[in-house]
Design a protein around this motif. Structure first.
Motif, PDB file in Angstrom:
ATOM      1  N   ARG A  81       0.848  -1.208   0.000  1.00  0.00           N
ATOM      2  CA  ARG A  81       0.000   0.000   0.000  1.00  0.00           C
ATOM      3  C   ARG A  81       0.877   1.250   0.000  1.00  0.00           C
ATOM      4  O   ARG A  81       0.619   2.222  -0.707  1.00  0.00           O
ATOM      5  CB  ARG A  81      -0.891   0.012   1.261  1.00  0.00           C
ATOM      6  CG  ARG A  81      -2.263  -0.606   1.020  1.00  0.00           C
ATOM      7  CD  ARG A  81      -2.897  -1.095   2.291  1.00  0.00           C
ATOM      8  NE  ARG A  81      -3.207  -0.035   3.250  1.00  0.00           N
ATOM      9  CZ  ARG A  81      -3.517  -0.270   4.538  1.00  0.00           C
ATOM     10  NH1 ARG A  81      -3.533  -1.492   5.003  1.00  0.00           N
ATOM     11  NH2 ARG A  81      -3.803   0.720   5.338  1.00  0.00           N
ATOM     12  N   ILE A  82       1.923   1.199   0.814  1.00  0.00           N
ATOM     13  CA  ILE A  82       2.839   2.350   0.901  1.00  0.00           C
ATOM     14  C   ILE A  82       3.547   2.555  -0.439  1.00  0.00           C
ATOM     15  O   ILE A  82       3.649   3.677  -0.950  1.00  0.00           O
ATOM     16  CB  ILE A  82       3.861   2.135   2.060  1.00  0.00           C
ATOM     17  CG1 ILE A  82       3.145   2.180   3.409  1.00  0.00           C
ATOM     18  CG2 ILE A  82       4.977   3.163   2.000  1.00  0.00           C
ATOM     19  CD1 ILE A  82       3.971   1.732   4.598  1.00  0.00           C
ATOM     20  N   GLU A  83       4.022   1.449  -1.028  1.00  0.00           N
ATOM     21  CA  GLU A  83       4.728   1.537  -2.312  1.00  0.00           C
ATOM     22  C   GLU A  83       3.840   2.170  -3.379  1.00  0.00           C
ATOM     23  O   GLU A  83       4.288   2.992  -4.178  1.00  0.00           O
ATOM     24  CB  GLU A  83       5.187   0.141  -2.764  1.00  0.00           C
ATOM     25  CG  GLU A  83       6.403  -0.346  -1.990  1.00  0.00           C
ATOM     26  CD  GLU A  83       6.842  -1.767  -2.373  1.00  0.00           C
ATOM     27  OE1 GLU A  83       7.992  -2.100  -2.089  1.00  0.00           O
ATOM     28  OE2 GLU A  83       6.020  -2.523  -2.937  1.00  0.00           O
ATOM     29  N   GLN A  84       2.560   1.774  -3.351  1.00  0.00           N
ATOM     30  CA  GLN A  84       1.623   2.332  -4.340  1.00  0.00           C
ATOM     31  C   GLN A  84       1.484   3.830  -4.166  1.00  0.00           C
ATOM     32  O   GLN A  84       1.476   4.589  -5.134  1.00  0.00           O
ATOM     33  CB  GLN A  84       0.266   1.676  -4.166  1.00  0.00           C
ATOM     34  CG  GLN A  84      -0.011   0.727  -5.301  1.00  0.00           C
ATOM     35  CD  GLN A  84      -1.389   0.110  -5.194  1.00  0.00           C
ATOM     36  OE1 GLN A  84      -2.132   0.361  -4.254  1.00  0.00           O
ATOM     37  NE2 GLN A  84      -1.710  -0.706  -6.171  1.00  0.00           N
ATOM     38  N   SER A  85       1.421   4.250  -2.895  1.00  0.00           N
ATOM     39  CA  SER A  85       1.181   5.683  -2.689  1.00  0.00           C
ATOM     40  C   SER A  85       2.427   6.515  -2.942  1.00  0.00           C
ATOM     41  O   SER A  85       2.334   7.660  -3.360  1.00  0.00           O
ATOM     42  CB  SER A  85       0.578   5.949  -1.304  1.00  0.00           C
ATOM     43  OG  SER A  85       1.569   5.843  -0.327  1.00  0.00           O
ATOM     44  N   ILE A  86       3.633   5.954  -2.729  1.00  0.00           N
ATOM     45  CA  ILE A  86       4.823   6.799  -2.951  1.00  0.00           C
ATOM     46  C   ILE A  86       5.515   6.505  -4.283  1.00  0.00           C
ATOM     47  O   ILE A  86       6.423   7.227  -4.683  1.00  0.00           O
ATOM     48  CB  ILE A  86       5.841   6.707  -1.781  1.00  0.00           C
ATOM     49  CG1 ILE A  86       6.388   5.288  -1.617  1.00  0.00           C
ATOM     50  CG2 ILE A  86       5.242   7.206  -0.482  1.00  0.00           C
ATOM     51  CD1 ILE A  86       7.455   5.186  -0.536  1.00  0.00           C
ATOM     52  N   GLY A  87       5.120   5.423  -4.933  1.00  0.00           N
ATOM     53  CA  GLY A  87       5.593   5.181  -6.295  1.00  0.00           C
ATOM     54  C   GLY A  87       6.973   4.549  -6.407  1.00  0.00           C
ATOM     55  O   GLY A  87       7.583   4.568  -7.468  1.00  0.00           O
ATOM     56  N   HIS A  88       7.517   4.025  -5.331  1.00  0.00           N
ATOM     57  CA  HIS A  88       8.761   3.247  -5.468  1.00  0.00           C
ATOM     58  C   HIS A  88       8.822   2.175  -4.389  1.00  0.00           C
ATOM     59  O   HIS A  88       8.022   2.174  -3.439  1.00  0.00           O
ATOM     60  CB  HIS A  88      10.007   4.145  -5.431  1.00  0.00           C
ATOM     61  CG  HIS A  88      10.166   4.918  -4.160  1.00  0.00           C
ATOM     62  ND1 HIS A  88      10.681   4.360  -3.018  1.00  0.00           N
ATOM     63  CD2 HIS A  88       9.884   6.206  -3.844  1.00  0.00           C
ATOM     64  CE1 HIS A  88      10.709   5.276  -2.052  1.00  0.00           C
ATOM     65  NE2 HIS A  88      10.217   6.400  -2.536  1.00  0.00           N
ATOM     66  N   SER A  89       9.810   1.271  -4.539  1.00  0.00           N
ATOM     67  CA  SER A  89       9.830   0.117  -3.635  1.00  0.00           C
ATOM     68  C   SER A  89      10.391   0.481  -2.254  1.00  0.00           C
ATOM     69  O   SER A  89      11.182   1.409  -2.103  1.00  0.00           O
ATOM     70  CB  SER A  89      10.632  -1.027  -4.254  1.00  0.00           C
ATOM     71  OG  SER A  89      11.955  -0.628  -4.370  1.00  0.00           O
ATOM     72  N   VAL A  90       9.934  -0.280  -1.288  1.00  0.00           N
ATOM     73  CA  VAL A  90      10.299  -0.040   0.109  1.00  0.00           C
ATOM     74  C   VAL A  90      10.731  -1.380   0.706  1.00  0.00           C
ATOM     75  O   VAL A  90      10.087  -2.402   0.491  1.00  0.00           O
ATOM     76  CB  VAL A  90       9.058   0.511   0.869  1.00  0.00           C
ATOM     77  CG1 VAL A  90       9.280   0.468   2.377  1.00  0.00           C
ATOM     78  CG2 VAL A  90       8.726   1.925   0.424  1.00  0.00           C
ATOM     79  N   SER A  91      11.841  -1.350   1.457  1.00  0.00           N
ATOM     80  CA  SER A  91      12.333  -2.589   2.071  1.00  0.00           C
ATOM     81  C   SER A  91      11.594  -2.848   3.396  1.00  0.00           C
ATOM     82  O   SER A  91      11.288  -1.914   4.130  1.00  0.00           O
ATOM     83  CB  SER A  91      13.842  -2.434   2.292  1.00  0.00           C
ATOM     84  OG  SER A  91      14.312  -3.413   3.156  1.00  0.00           O
TER      85      SER A  91
END
Ligand SMILES: Cc1ncc(COP(=O)(O)O)c(C=O)c1O
Length: 419
Positions: free
Chosen positions: A252-262
């Motif tokens: 959900r976070i990745e979708q909202s900020i537009g890049h991958s998160v570890s």
């Protein structure tokens, strides 16, 4: 009770190294690490058991560490972990605390250790010390959870973390001093309640909104539980489900900020608790009215969890000779300290209870199970009792990984001054 180490090893070890003695089973640690590897990064909360051999094992298993004090930074470095950040890799050591003391600040500076900020003042103090390091924020989401009020690390009565409404202020403060907050961390207590966890995940998504596109990592903190009671041993945490809940939040976070998160996890107890045994010897058996006491040579100076939290640990007896232990009795198990709370069979609030154990004799070994986490690392010298030795077992071999403290070591910093 089940042992993951052959029974005769306990007898041999007690003879060779004396008691009280900690024994960790290396294979159990390896298994637990494997299970948690569903997460991108496993960061060991070394406070659970910070012996250098345990840390070095974690390093070999591809686990990074957190450090909550200057001493834990020193331990991590000594075990082979490095400060700084290599591009594309998770930092090997992260300092996670609510304050800096002078030693911690110095070591963070010297070894370029990234900091997980638990209080806004820490940002100012980094800047004042001329430090520009990578920052993550430990967020207090406004609520908590845990197996005891002493391990509940969220909510308005908790001292831990940056209050969730202050995230933007911290971002501004960091930017003012030329630093970026690139990660969010939530450790809000030990326990597994998936409904509660879903709430934590929602809070992480809210917090991520406040941070925006600078976010690179989120950490689920620790708190993965184990079952201490024999009859609950079958109910292991569903690691896949635990991961999936966090993974959904991450997506959900990745979708909202537009890049991958570890996605990191930061377990302490889960990785080491079940590997550890505290081996003690029964030194006296006595009756006080209707109660039978087994008095052993380990106390809350060794394992404080029962006295501090009312925690339950499985207890077994190994006969010192060839006797079959067929009979049992209800007993109270207590230690050697000049302190009435020095009782292993007690519940939260200090209520002493009995445990049904095999009928034992003086000289038999009494083993406290699942003692690998918050055992040796929470030991003290109270009553001038020395730190016990620690040993690691692997594939038929037992090796000492910490000598029993000598009386000289215990006294080495004391001075006799004639005033
Ligand atoms: C910041 C932080 N991370 C991780 C942990 C590890 O918790 P546990 O041993 O329950 O996994 C703790 C425990 O207190 C902690 O304070």
């Amino acid at each position: 009770m089940n042992y993951s180490i052959p029974k005769d090893i306990f007898v041999k070890a007690a003879k060779e190294y004396g008691t009280p003695l900690w024994i960790y089973n290396r294979e159990t640690i390896e298994e637990r690490v494997k299970e948690t590897k569903v997460f991108d990064v496993v960061r060991y909360a070394q406070k659970a058991c910070s012996n250098l051999s345990v840390l070095a094992l974690m390093k070999r298993l591809g686990v990074v560490v957190d450090a909550v004090s200057a001493g834990e930074i020193v331990r991590a470095l000594k075990a082979g972990y490095k400060g700084g950040i290599e591009k594309g890799k998770a930092p090997e050591i992260v300092y996670t605390a609510d304050i800096f003391d002078a030693d911690a600040l110095e070591l963070v500076k010297q070894h370029k250790i990234p900091v997980n900020i638990g209080s806004p003042d820490m940002i100012e103090q980094l800047a004042a010390a001329g430090i520009r390091t990578d920052l993550t924020l430990r967020v207090n989401p406004g609520f908590g959870h845990g197996h005891s009020s002493k391990v509940n690390t969220g909510g308005d009565l908790s001292k831990h973390g940056v209050w969730h409404e202050q995230i933007k202020e911290c971002v501004k403060l960091a930017q003012k001093h030329g630093m970026w907050i690139s990660g969010l961390h939530m450790h809000i207590g030990s326990g597994s309640d998936f409904e509660h966890l879903a709430k934590v995940c929602d809070s992480m998504c809210d917090a991520a909104r406040a941070l925006g596109s600078h976010l690179k990592t989120i950490s689920a903190g620790g708190g993965l539980p184990i079952s201490y009671k024999e009859e609950e041993k079958g109910n292991r945490i569903d690691m896949q489900l635990y991961f999936e809940l966090w993974d959904k939040a991450r997506k959900r976070i990745e979708q909202s900020i537009g890049h991958s998160v570890s996605l990191e996890v930061e377990p302490g107890r889960y990785l080491v608790a079940e590997s550890g045994y505290l081996v003690s010897e029964i030194r006296a058996i006595k009756k006080q009215a209707d109660n039978t006491f087994y008095l052993v040579n380990a106390g809350f100076t060794d394992l404080v969890r029962p006295s501090f939290y009312g925690s339950y640990h499985g207890i077994s007896i190994i006969a010192c000779d060839d006797r079959e232990l067929n009979e049992s009795e209800n007993v109270i198990v207590a230690g050697p300290l000049c302190e009435s709370g020095d009782v292993f069979t007690q519940e939260e609030g200090g209520f002493v209870v009995t445990r049904n154990l095999p009928k034992a004799q003086v000289g038999d070994l009494l083993i406290l199970h699942d003692a690998g986490a918050y055992g040796a690392s929470m030991s003290s010298n109270y009553n001038s009792r020395r730190y016990a030795a620690e040993a690691m077992y692997s594939k038929g071999e037992l090796k000492l990984i910490r000598e029993r403290q000598s009386f000289e070591q215990m006294l080495q910093n004391d001075k006799v001054i004639d005033f």
